[in-house]
Scaffold this motif. Sequence first.
Motif, mmCIF file in Angstrom:
data_model
loop_
_atom_site.group_PDB
_atom_site.id
_atom_site.type_symbol
_atom_site.label_atom_id
_atom_site.label_comp_id
_atom_site.label_asym_id
_atom_site.label_seq_id
_atom_site.Cartn_x
_atom_site.Cartn_y
_atom_site.Cartn_z
ATOM 1 N N ASP A 16 0.828 -1.198 0.000
ATOM 2 C CA ASP A 16 0.000 0.000 0.000
ATOM 3 C C ASP A 16 0.868 1.255 0.000
ATOM 4 O O ASP A 16 0.582 2.223 -0.710
ATOM 5 C CB ASP A 16 -0.955 0.005 1.198
ATOM 6 N N MET A 19 2.388 1.632 -3.456
ATOM 7 C CA MET A 19 1.361 2.085 -4.389
ATOM 8 C C MET A 19 1.176 3.592 -4.281
ATOM 9 O O MET A 19 1.058 4.290 -5.285
ATOM 10 C CB MET A 19 0.045 1.363 -4.098
ATOM 11 N N ARG A 20 1.188 4.110 -3.068
ATOM 12 C CA ARG A 20 1.008 5.547 -2.853
ATOM 13 C C ARG A 20 2.192 6.346 -3.414
ATOM 14 O O ARG A 20 2.007 7.456 -3.926
ATOM 15 C CB ARG A 20 0.797 5.843 -1.377
ATOM 16 N N TRP A 23 1.572 6.365 -7.051
ATOM 17 C CA TRP A 23 0.385 7.193 -7.275
ATOM 18 C C TRP A 23 0.779 8.678 -7.241
ATOM 19 O O TRP A 23 0.310 9.466 -8.063
ATOM 20 C CB TRP A 23 -0.631 6.884 -6.195
ATOM 21 N N TYR A 64 -4.242 -1.528 -6.095
ATOM 22 C CA TYR A 64 -5.118 -0.368 -6.294
ATOM 23 C C TYR A 64 -6.490 -0.818 -6.810
ATOM 24 O O TYR A 64 -7.529 -0.383 -6.302
ATOM 25 C CB TYR A 64 -4.453 0.596 -7.271
ATOM 26 N N TYR A 68 -9.030 -0.262 -3.857
ATOM 27 C CA TYR A 68 -9.604 1.071 -4.009
ATOM 28 C C TYR A 68 -10.728 1.143 -5.042
ATOM 29 O O TYR A 68 -11.829 1.553 -4.726
ATOM 30 C CB TYR A 68 -8.500 2.092 -4.307
ATOM 31 N N THR A 104 -5.951 9.703 0.300
ATOM 32 C CA THR A 104 -5.261 9.106 -0.844
ATOM 33 C C THR A 104 -4.649 10.215 -1.691
ATOM 34 O O THR A 104 -5.096 11.361 -1.641
ATOM 35 C CB THR A 104 -6.234 8.292 -1.729
#
Length: 163
Positions: A16, A19-20, A23, A64, A68, A104
């Motif tokens: 996670d 991924m951020r 992102w 994701y 999400y 997010t």
Amino acid sequence: MKAGRKRAFDKGAALDKAMRVFWNNGYSGTSISQLSTALGINPPSLYSAFGNKDQLFKDSILHYCDIYTAQCYQHLTEPSDRSAIEKLTAYFEALIELFTNDLTPKGCLMVKSANESGGEVFPKALSLFLADLKSYDDIANKIRGVKLYFDDKPIHEVTTADV
């Protein structure tokens, strides 16, 4: 033969965090150093846990989708007594909340990644991965399957006089 040391981190939480980072920065703007810092592990541990940057990016995209965007798509796909307009409204409201809330990064990771995938420094294998991602087809088919009506009239037959 002695077993290796047990990982001192939660792989799901680490995914996670990675991924951020992707992102926020995109694939090309993310370094192994940034990923290592965000995950709180050294580069060899990162490679041991996730393979390479490309694989970590793929895993981040799938994470994701699973964590999400699946919550948003459920408004279209789960059985409900709501009308198609109500389902679409709930879907778009969920997307807006996801892309704009303070929990997010801003925007859509999939859209950002797809836009970046045409660049010269973006690996061809990752471009193909994004293009072939099954969820794109699933999403398109789910959306195509939604029948939209306005006052019992198919939406494509609605004119401004009907509204």
